[in-house]
Every structure is written in C-alpha cells, then in structure tokens.
Design a protein around this motif. Structure first.
Motif, PDB file in Angstrom:
ATOM      1  N   PRO A 178       0.826  -1.215   0.000  1.00 49.17           N
ATOM      2  CA  PRO A 178       0.000   0.000   0.000  1.00 49.17           C
ATOM      3  C   PRO A 178       0.858   1.261   0.000  1.00 49.17           C
ATOM      4  CG  PRO A 178      -0.894  -1.602   1.531  1.00 49.17           C
ATOM      5  CD  PRO A 178       0.414  -2.158   1.053  1.00 49.17           C
ATOM      6  N   GLY A 179       0.451   2.210  -0.834  1.00 47.78           N
ATOM      7  CA  GLY A 179       1.201   3.447  -0.937  1.00 47.78           C
ATOM      8  C   GLY A 179       2.266   3.451  -2.013  1.00 47.78           C
ATOM      9  N   GLN A 180       2.578   2.260  -2.522  1.00 52.45           N
ATOM     10  CA  GLN A 180       3.567   2.141  -3.598  1.00 52.45           C
ATOM     11  C   GLN A 180       2.899   2.209  -4.967  1.00 52.45           C
ATOM     12  OE1 GLN A 180       7.072   2.090  -3.147  1.00 52.45           O
ATOM     13  NE2 GLN A 180       6.191   2.807  -1.209  1.00 52.45           N
ATOM     14  N   PRO A 181       3.668   2.551  -6.006  1.00 53.40           N
ATOM     15  CA  PRO A 181       3.081   2.612  -7.347  1.00 53.40           C
ATOM     16  C   PRO A 181       2.974   1.230  -7.990  1.00 53.40           C
ATOM     17  CG  PRO A 181       5.383   3.240  -7.431  1.00 53.40           C
ATOM     18  CD  PRO A 181       5.057   3.035  -5.982  1.00 53.40           C
ATOM     19  N   ALA A 182       2.130   1.148  -9.003  1.00 58.54           N
ATOM     20  CA  ALA A 182       1.978  -0.069  -9.789  1.00 58.54           C
ATOM     21  C   ALA A 182       1.778   0.312 -11.249  1.00 58.54           C
ATOM     22  CB  ALA A 182       0.796  -0.891  -9.295  1.00 58.54           C
ATOM     23  N   GLN A 232     -15.676  -2.309 -14.054  1.00 54.46           N
ATOM     24  CA  GLN A 232     -16.001  -0.885 -14.017  1.00 54.46           C
ATOM     25  C   GLN A 232     -14.976  -0.135 -14.855  1.00 54.46           C
ATOM     26  OE1 GLN A 232     -15.345  -0.965  -9.514  1.00 54.46           O
ATOM     27  NE2 GLN A 232     -14.484   1.026  -9.998  1.00 54.46           N
ATOM     28  N   LEU A 233     -15.462   0.823 -15.607  1.00 52.31           N
ATOM     29  CA  LEU A 233     -14.592   1.594 -16.490  1.00 52.31           C
ATOM     30  C   LEU A 233     -13.727   2.546 -15.670  1.00 52.31           C
ATOM     31  CD1 LEU A 233     -13.759   2.500 -19.358  1.00 52.31           C
ATOM     32  CD2 LEU A 233     -15.710   4.089 -19.297  1.00 52.31           C
ATOM     33  N   LEU A 234     -12.415   2.491 -15.926  1.00 52.40           N
ATOM     34  CA  LEU A 234     -11.479   3.409 -15.268  1.00 52.40           C
ATOM     35  C   LEU A 234     -11.022   4.508 -16.223  1.00 52.40           C
ATOM     36  CD1 LEU A 234      -9.024   0.934 -13.477  1.00 52.40           C
ATOM     37  CD2 LEU A 234     -10.890   2.235 -12.423  1.00 52.40           C
ATOM     38  N   ILE A 235     -10.536   4.077 -17.384  1.00 56.92           N
ATOM     39  CA  ILE A 235      -9.897   4.977 -18.340  1.00 56.92           C
ATOM     40  C   ILE A 235     -10.487   4.729 -19.723  1.00 56.92           C
ATOM     41  CG2 ILE A 235      -7.725   5.610 -19.467  1.00 56.92           C
ATOM     42  CD1 ILE A 235      -7.582   6.327 -16.557  1.00 56.92           C
ATOM     43  N   PHE A 236     -10.815   5.796 -20.450  1.00 49.31           N
ATOM     44  CA  PHE A 236     -11.269   5.647 -21.827  1.00 49.31           C
ATOM     45  C   PHE A 236     -10.360   6.426 -22.771  1.00 49.31           C
ATOM     46  CE2 PHE A 236     -13.352   9.773 -22.462  1.00 49.31           C
ATOM     47  CZ  PHE A 236     -13.643  10.168 -21.167  1.00 49.31           C
ATOM     48  N   GLU A 237     -10.232   5.900 -23.973  1.00 53.59           N
ATOM     49  CA  GLU A 237      -9.402   6.507 -25.017  1.00 53.59           C
ATOM     50  C   GLU A 237      -8.020   6.882 -24.483  1.00 53.59           C
ATOM     51  OE1 GLU A 237     -12.057   9.517 -26.571  1.00 53.59           O
ATOM     52  OE2 GLU A 237     -13.540   7.958 -26.918  1.00 53.59           O
ATOM     53  N   SER A 267     -15.829   9.139 -14.985  1.00 55.89           N
ATOM     54  CA  SER A 267     -16.451   9.830 -13.872  1.00 55.89           C
ATOM     55  C   SER A 267     -16.225   9.102 -12.545  1.00 55.89           C
ATOM     56  CB  SER A 267     -17.954   9.950 -14.131  1.00 55.89           C
ATOM     57  OG  SER A 267     -18.625  10.503 -13.037  1.00 55.89           O
ATOM     58  N   GLY A 268     -15.724   9.820 -11.558  1.00 54.64           N
ATOM     59  CA  GLY A 268     -15.560   9.264 -10.228  1.00 54.64           C
ATOM     60  C   GLY A 268     -14.272   8.489  -9.994  1.00 54.64           C
ATOM     61  N   VAL A 269     -13.465   8.325 -11.019  1.00 62.87           N
ATOM     62  CA  VAL A 269     -12.213   7.560 -10.876  1.00 62.87           C
ATOM     63  C   VAL A 269     -11.142   8.446 -10.232  1.00 62.87           C
ATOM     64  CG1 VAL A 269     -10.370   6.357 -12.122  1.00 62.87           C
ATOM     65  CG2 VAL A 269     -12.765   6.084 -12.836  1.00 62.87           C
ATOM     66  N   PRO A 270     -10.526   7.944  -9.170  1.00 61.91           N
ATOM     67  CA  PRO A 270      -9.513   8.760  -8.469  1.00 61.91           C
ATOM     68  C   PRO A 270      -8.338   9.123  -9.368  1.00 61.91           C
ATOM     69  CG  PRO A 270     -10.154   6.855  -7.156  1.00 61.91           C
ATOM     70  CD  PRO A 270     -10.756   6.654  -8.503  1.00 61.91           C
ATOM     71  N   ASP A 271      -7.717  10.256  -9.084  1.00 66.55           N
ATOM     72  CA  ASP A 271      -6.634  10.720  -9.954  1.00 66.55           C
ATOM     73  C   ASP A 271      -5.322   9.966  -9.729  1.00 66.55           C
ATOM     74  OD1 ASP A 271      -6.012  13.883  -8.168  1.00 66.55           O
ATOM     75  OD2 ASP A 271      -5.827  11.774  -7.556  1.00 66.55           O
ATOM     76  N   ARG A 272      -5.318   8.992  -8.826  1.00 69.64           N
ATOM     77  CA  ARG A 272      -4.117   8.150  -8.712  1.00 69.64           C
ATOM     78  C   ARG A 272      -4.014   7.174  -9.883  1.00 69.64           C
ATOM     79  NH1 ARG A 272      -7.517   6.249  -4.704  1.00 69.64           N
ATOM     80  NH2 ARG A 272      -8.171   4.063  -4.871  1.00 69.64           N
ATOM     81  N   PHE A 273      -5.104   7.037 -10.642  1.00 68.81           N
ATOM     82  CA  PHE A 273      -5.103   6.202 -11.840  1.00 68.81           C
ATOM     83  C   PHE A 273      -4.795   7.072 -13.062  1.00 68.81           C
ATOM     84  CE2 PHE A 273      -6.662   2.180 -10.306  1.00 68.81           C
ATOM     85  CZ  PHE A 273      -7.405   2.500  -9.170  1.00 68.81           C
ATOM     86  N   SER A 274      -3.860   6.614 -13.878  1.00 73.06           N
ATOM     87  CA  SER A 274      -3.558   7.339 -15.109  1.00 73.06           C
ATOM     88  C   SER A 274      -3.224   6.355 -16.221  1.00 73.06           C
ATOM     89  CB  SER A 274      -2.395   8.306 -14.903  1.00 73.06           C
ATOM     90  OG  SER A 274      -1.209   7.610 -14.600  1.00 73.06           O
ATOM     91  N   ILE A 284      -0.935   3.226 -11.351  1.00 73.54           N
ATOM     92  CA  ILE A 284      -1.560   3.624 -10.097  1.00 73.54           C
ATOM     93  C   ILE A 284      -0.455   4.255  -9.282  1.00 73.54           C
ATOM     94  CG2 ILE A 284      -2.982   2.906  -8.153  1.00 73.54           C
ATOM     95  CD1 ILE A 284      -3.517   0.265  -9.651  1.00 73.54           C
ATOM     96  N   SER A 285      -0.608   5.532  -8.961  1.00 72.75           N
ATOM     97  CA  SER A 285       0.499   6.254  -8.322  1.00 72.75           C
ATOM     98  C   SER A 285       0.770   5.760  -6.896  1.00 72.75           C
ATOM     99  CB  SER A 285       0.208   7.756  -8.316  1.00 72.75           C
ATOM    100  OG  SER A 285      -1.005   8.014  -7.623  1.00 72.75           O
ATOM    101  N   ARG A 286      -0.295   5.497  -6.163  1.00 65.57           N
ATOM    102  CA  ARG A 286      -0.168   4.987  -4.790  1.00 65.57           C
ATOM    103  C   ARG A 286      -1.311   4.006  -4.570  1.00 65.57           C
ATOM    104  NH1 ARG A 286       0.179  10.161  -5.024  1.00 65.57           N
ATOM    105  NH2 ARG A 286      -2.024  10.397  -4.433  1.00 65.57           N
ATOM    106  N   VAL A 287      -0.975   2.721  -4.556  1.00 66.38           N
ATOM    107  CA  VAL A 287      -1.990   1.690  -4.464  1.00 66.38           C
ATOM    108  C   VAL A 287      -2.670   1.714  -3.101  1.00 66.38           C
ATOM    109  CG1 VAL A 287      -2.383  -0.799  -4.447  1.00 66.38           C
ATOM    110  CG2 VAL A 287      -0.928   0.222  -6.204  1.00 66.38           C
TER     111      VAL A 287
END
Lengths: 115, 113
Positions: B15-19, B50-55, B61-68, B80-83
């Motif tokens: 937890p807290g580490q990137p992935a 559940q959809l996280l990222i499109f295109e 909508s609603g997806v945390p910004d730790r996901f890119s 994932i910047s911080r799991v």
C-alpha cells in the motif's frame, strides 16, 4: 443513476435455449447502443453481441447463428435469445451500455449448460 | 481479431507504492478519426467490471486521480500512483477500434502485500 439489471440465467441442458433480459434505467435507453459480454468461470471477458440504437446487430463468431440480440425500447429492455447452447457457453453474462465505450455494466446473470 | 496482451499476469503491491500494467495490441488502435480506442477496466472481487480509463488517458467519472493511462499506437500503460487496499482486483485493457469486435486483454490480478 444508470442501472442495468440482468435476469433469465439458469441451468439448461446442452442443445437447450434460454432468453436473457437486461432492464435499463437512469438514461434514455433508445438513444444508446448496448452490448452483451460474458465471462466463463475463472476466465477473462469475451464480447458476445451488440445492437446499435437503430437496431443493427452484431455477433461474435462463436455465437453467430445461435444467439439473437434484440431490444424493446418501449420497455427499456435488452434481450439475448440463446439457442443450441453448448457446455462452453457456461458463463456469467453481463449487459453493458454502448458498443465502443462500455461505460456501465450490470451485475450479470449466470448461465450454466450441463446435463 | 486484434489480440491484446497484458503483462504482468499478477502484481503484489505494498500500500502506498506505485503499480504499472502494460497492454500491447497486435494492431494500432489509432483510428482515422484521430482517437485511440483503448480502455482500462477494473473488476473488483465479486463485482462486474467498471470503467477506469477511456481513449488511453481519460479518467471516467468518479475515478480517483491516482489512476492514469498513457501510450499510443500499440503500446499502453495503466499506472496507479499509490496503491490502496480498494484497488485490488483484475485489471483488463480493451480495444474497440475494430467495431463491433471488441477484444480484451487476459487480465492482470493486483493484490496487496
């Protein structure tokens, strides 16, 4: 809130038929394409079929000629008629909104094909 | 059909580490309309995807910004910047350039150490 609720799954013998339904709410159903995606137990996701807002239909090769997708816009409901079912059709079937960006999914209905 | 290949198959993260998860397609996902039709989904245990990222890089909508998401052509990455504990599950990439024949990657299982 967009909601999709599948129903109609169950246990069926090989060669049998089943009709799945997906009741949609929270959006203008008639304006959206819809899709069916399945997931065999412990496996990944497989696109099965899609229908656009105009009623054009599309199928994966694995189900073409056996499955029929349809929609009833007056009932906000998507259907999947499944005939000549095989053991390899055993899966959790999800309906999802859209053909390209599957943005909302239902919880799925389980289809088990076994004698 | 376009084949989507994900690596690794599984990931155990503190937890807290990137992935980071990679997804490669057998053909370019860049459409003539200028869009790249690559999506990322998360299927949490016992839930539907559940959809996280499109295109490629747009958070749903609603997806945390730790996901890119990033990438182009045939090579894509979900980071994932911080799991967090709630991020466990199986991640899938999906292509939809070849409508209506959508195809998914085989999935990457993310667990917490």
């Amino acid at each position: 809130e967009v909601q999709l609720l599948e129903s109609g799954g169950g246990l069926v013998q090989p060669g049998g038929s089943l009709r799945l339904s997906c009741a949609a709410s929270g959006f203008t159903f008639s304006s959206y394409a819809m899709s069916w995606v399945r997931q065999a137990p412990g496996k990944g996701l497989e696109w099965v079929s899609g229908i656009n807002s105009g009623g054009s239909t599309y199928y994966a090769d694995s189900v073409k000629g056996r499955f029929t997708i349809s929609r009833d816009n007056s009932k906000n409901t998507l259907y999947l008629q499944m005939n000549t079912l095989r053991a390899e059709d055993t899966a959790l079937f999800y309906c999802a909104r859209n053909l390209r960006r599957l943005d909302y999914w239902g919880q799925g209905t389980l289809v088990t094909v076994s004698s | 059909d376009i084949v989507m290949t994900q690596t690794p198959l599984s990931l155990s993260v503190t937890p807290g580490q990137p992935a980071s998860i990679s997804c490669k397609s057998s053909q370019s996902l860049l459409h003539s309309d200028g869009k790249t039709y690559l999506y990322w989904y998360l299927q949490k245990p016992g839930q539907s995807p559940q959809l996280l990222i499109f295109e490629v890089s747009n958070r749903f909508s609603g997806v945390p910004d730790r996901f890119s998401g990033s990438g182009s052509g045939t090579d894509f990455t979900l980071k994932i910047s911080r799991v967090e504990a709630e991020d466990v599950g199986v991640y899938y990439c999906m292509q939809s350039i070849q409508l209506p024949r959508l195809t998914f990657g085989g999935g990457t299982k993310v667990e917490i150490k």
